[in-house]
Design an enzyme around this catalytic site. Sequence first.
Site, mmCIF file in Angstrom:
data_model
loop_
_atom_site.group_PDB
_atom_site.id
_atom_site.type_symbol
_atom_site.label_atom_id
_atom_site.label_comp_id
_atom_site.label_asym_id
_atom_site.label_seq_id
_atom_site.Cartn_x
_atom_site.Cartn_y
_atom_site.Cartn_z
ATOM 1 N N ASP A 13 50.159 58.387 31.489
ATOM 2 C CA ASP A 13 49.449 59.085 32.566
ATOM 3 C C ASP A 13 50.313 60.141 33.249
ATOM 4 O O ASP A 13 49.775 61.090 33.831
ATOM 5 C CB ASP A 13 48.960 58.079 33.619
ATOM 6 C CG ASP A 13 47.577 57.514 33.308
ATOM 7 O OD1 ASP A 13 47.083 57.722 32.177
ATOM 8 O OD2 ASP A 13 46.982 56.869 34.194
ATOM 9 N N TYR A 43 31.547 43.788 29.740
ATOM 10 C CA TYR A 43 31.932 43.144 28.479
ATOM 11 C C TYR A 43 32.710 41.866 28.785
ATOM 12 O O TYR A 43 33.123 41.642 29.935
ATOM 13 C CB TYR A 43 32.754 44.086 27.577
ATOM 14 C CG TYR A 43 33.938 44.780 28.186
ATOM 15 C CD1 TYR A 43 35.177 44.164 28.294
ATOM 16 C CD2 TYR A 43 33.825 46.090 28.638
ATOM 17 C CE1 TYR A 43 36.268 44.819 28.823
ATOM 18 C CE2 TYR A 43 34.913 46.765 29.185
ATOM 19 C CZ TYR A 43 36.131 46.129 29.271
ATOM 20 O OH TYR A 43 37.227 46.789 29.811
HETATM 21 P P1 FAD Z 1 50.606 53.402 34.943
HETATM 22 O O1 FAD Z 1 49.772 52.265 34.530
HETATM 23 O O2 FAD Z 1 50.233 54.134 36.182
HETATM 24 O O3 FAD Z 1 52.091 52.851 35.073
HETATM 25 C C1 FAD Z 1 53.096 53.569 35.745
HETATM 26 C C2 FAD Z 1 54.199 52.583 36.112
HETATM 27 O O4 FAD Z 1 55.290 53.331 36.655
HETATM 28 C C3 FAD Z 1 53.769 51.582 37.177
HETATM 29 O O5 FAD Z 1 54.199 50.308 36.819
HETATM 30 C C4 FAD Z 1 54.452 52.095 38.437
HETATM 31 O O6 FAD Z 1 54.738 51.069 39.359
HETATM 32 C C5 FAD Z 1 55.711 52.723 37.849
HETATM 33 N N1 FAD Z 1 56.271 53.804 38.671
HETATM 34 C C6 FAD Z 1 55.609 54.829 39.244
HETATM 35 N N2 FAD Z 1 56.435 55.633 39.892
HETATM 36 C C7 FAD Z 1 57.677 55.108 39.719
HETATM 37 C C8 FAD Z 1 58.972 55.491 40.174
HETATM 38 N N3 FAD Z 1 59.142 56.582 40.933
HETATM 39 N N4 FAD Z 1 60.040 54.757 39.810
HETATM 40 C C9 FAD Z 1 59.883 53.643 39.027
HETATM 41 N N5 FAD Z 1 58.662 53.219 38.588
HETATM 42 C C10 FAD Z 1 57.594 53.948 38.930
HETATM 43 N N6 FAD Z 1 42.433 53.233 29.212
HETATM 44 C C11 FAD Z 1 42.107 52.749 27.980
HETATM 45 O O7 FAD Z 1 42.838 53.024 27.020
HETATM 46 N N7 FAD Z 1 40.997 51.971 27.771
HETATM 47 C C12 FAD Z 1 40.160 51.649 28.811
HETATM 48 O O8 FAD Z 1 39.163 50.935 28.613
HETATM 49 C C13 FAD Z 1 40.464 52.144 30.120
HETATM 50 N N8 FAD Z 1 39.658 51.853 31.165
HETATM 51 C C14 FAD Z 1 39.974 52.311 32.405
HETATM 52 C C15 FAD Z 1 39.125 51.996 33.468
HETATM 53 C C16 FAD Z 1 39.426 52.444 34.750
HETATM 54 C C17 FAD Z 1 38.475 52.121 35.882
HETATM 55 C C18 FAD Z 1 40.613 53.215 34.970
HETATM 56 C C19 FAD Z 1 40.980 53.694 36.345
HETATM 57 C C20 FAD Z 1 41.458 53.538 33.908
HETATM 58 C C21 FAD Z 1 41.145 53.103 32.614
HETATM 59 N N9 FAD Z 1 41.968 53.405 31.526
HETATM 60 C C22 FAD Z 1 41.647 52.945 30.284
HETATM 61 C C23 FAD Z 1 43.175 54.246 31.695
HETATM 62 C C24 FAD Z 1 44.460 53.440 31.744
HETATM 63 O O9 FAD Z 1 44.357 52.405 32.703
HETATM 64 C C25 FAD Z 1 45.667 54.316 32.098
HETATM 65 O O10 FAD Z 1 45.595 55.534 31.395
HETATM 66 C C26 FAD Z 1 46.968 53.597 31.727
HETATM 67 O O11 FAD Z 1 47.049 52.365 32.383
HETATM 68 C C27 FAD Z 1 48.186 54.453 32.063
HETATM 69 O O12 FAD Z 1 49.356 53.723 31.797
HETATM 70 P P2 FAD Z 1 50.784 54.314 32.207
HETATM 71 O O13 FAD Z 1 51.764 53.264 31.854
HETATM 72 O O14 FAD Z 1 50.957 55.678 31.658
HETATM 73 O O15 FAD Z 1 50.705 54.505 33.791
#
Ligand code: FAD
Length: 417
Positions: free
Chosen positions: A291, A214
Site C-alpha cells: 500500500d 462470505y
Molecule cells: P498495511 O496493512 O497498512 O501495513 C503497514 C504496516 O506498516 C502496519 O503494520 C503499520 O503498523 C506499519 N507501519 C506504518 N508506518 C510505520 C512506520 N513509520 N514505522 C514502522 N512501521 C510502520 N486486499 C486483497 O487482496 N483482498 C481483499 O479481499 C481485500 N479486501 C479489503 C477490504 C477492505 C474493506 C479494505 C479496506 C482493504 C481490502 N484489501 C484487500 C486491501 C488490503 O487490506 C491492503 O491492500 C493490504 O492490507 C496492504 O498491506 P500492506 O502491508 O501494504 O499495508
Amino acid sequence: MTDPDVIVVGGGIGGLGAAYALTRRGLAVRVLERASAFGEVGAGIQLAPNCTRILDDYGLLDEARSLGVLPDAMIMRDAVDGAELTRLDLRDLERRYGFPYLVIHRSDLHAMLLRACGRAGVDLRTSQQVTAYENTPDGARVTLADGRAEEARIVIAADGLHSVARRLLVDDEPVSSAYVAYRGTTPTASGRAADVDLSEVVVHVGPRCHFVHYGLRGGELLNQVAVFESPKARAGEEDWGTPDELDAAFARTCGFVRGGLPDMWRDRWWRMYDRDPIMTWVDGNIALLGDAAHPPLQYIAQGAIMAIEDGWVLGEHVARHLAEEGWPAVLAAYQAVRPEHCRRVVTTSRAWGELWHLDGLARKQRNVLLRERDTYDYAFVDWLYGPTALDPADEPPMFTPIPLSSAKTDALAPFAP
Ligand code: FAD
C-alpha cells in the site's frame, strides 16, 4: 549488532510477505514494525489465484487452505431487488488458473506469514517507528522515533497508506473516495448466519452502496462488509461515515442486505482512500512495496495480493540478478514490471466502484450487460489471475470487461472497448 542485508519497514501482510520472499533467497532481513505487537485489524480477505499460486510456491498453500474457506461460486447480485447479475464458477476457475480462490481471516493470513518468517529466521522487531529514510554511500538508513538509526544495504518501505518513505518520491496525499466500510464477523452456529450459504462469495451492488458476504475459518464465521458513500463526506464534514449514515445508505436495499446490518461492528469503520498511481517506486537503495506504493480501493480485492506479489517479484529478481549484477539490477527489474501492473489495478478498482454504485437508468443498463456475460468468460480476470509477470513483456494486456453495445453512460465509459 550486525547490519542486515535488508530492512523491511512495516510488518503488515506486504512487509511480512517481502521479508519471507527475501529470506528464503538467503538474505538477512530485519522487519521494523511500529506497533507493540504484530497483528492485523479487520475481518476477511479474498485471495485470488494470482496470490494462492505464490502461497503454493512458498509452501504455505495447504496451511492457508486449512485456515480458510474454498467457496464454489462468486456471485454478483443487485442490492435493490436481490436478483443475480453474474457469477464465477470457482471450481472451474481453479481448473483454469491451476490454483484456488480462497477466503481467509486477515489475522489468520497475517499470523501464517508471521510464523513462516519466524521459521525462516527473519529478525522481527516491534515498537520500532521509523520517522525518516535516507540513502547512504553503500546502502540506506532509517531513523527511529527514539532517535536511533539502523542501516542495511537495502530498505523496503512497506509502511502502508500513510507511508513516510513515499515522500521521497512524490508529494501526494491519499485520495478520499467518500466511501466508508463497516465490517463484522458472526458465528454461524445459530441465528441468521446459520442460514447463509457459505459456499458462495456474494456481492450485492446498489446505488452508492454495496454489501459483501462470505464464510471464514472453515465456515465457523460469516464475514460481512457494508460499504456506502457518506453524504457527510460529500458535504465536506469532518465527522463522516457514522452508524446513522450506514442505516440510511441501505434503506432501499433488499431484505437480505438490510438483515446483515445489525451484524456490523458499529464502534469502528474504515474510510476508503486510495492514491493516484505513481510510476517510480525506487529511490537509490530504498524501494516502496504494498500500500505504500499502490493503495487501491478494494473493489477488485487485489490490495493485499499486489503487496504479496511485490515481495515475490523482488525475491525472484534477487535469485536472477543479485549474485552477478547486484542490487541495482534487482531494483531496476522490480521497478520495470510492478508499477504498470499496479497502476492498472488501482485505476480498474476505481472504475469498478463506479459501475457497482450506479443508480437509475444506468443501473438498469449495467444489469442488462452483466446478465449477458457468459459465466465461463474469463476475459475480464485473465489479466489479474494468471501468473504474476516478472518482466514487462509478460504482463498480459489489460482487459475492458464489459462490451458496450447498446448503452453508454459516463460511468460505463471506462469499460468501453
Ligand atoms: P498495511 O496493512 O497498512 O501495513 C503497514 C504496516 O506498516 C502496519 O503494520 C503499520 O503498523 C506499519 N507501519 C506504518 N508506518 C510505520 C512506520 N513509520 N514505522 C514502522 N512501521 C510502520 N486486499 C486483497 O487482496 N483482498 C481483499 O479481499 C481485500 N479486501 C479489503 C477490504 C477492505 C474493506 C479494505 C479496506 C482493504 C481490502 N484489501 C484487500 C486491501 C488490503 O487490506 C491492503 O491492500 C493490504 O492490507 C496492504 O498491506 P500492506 O502491508 O501494504 O499495508
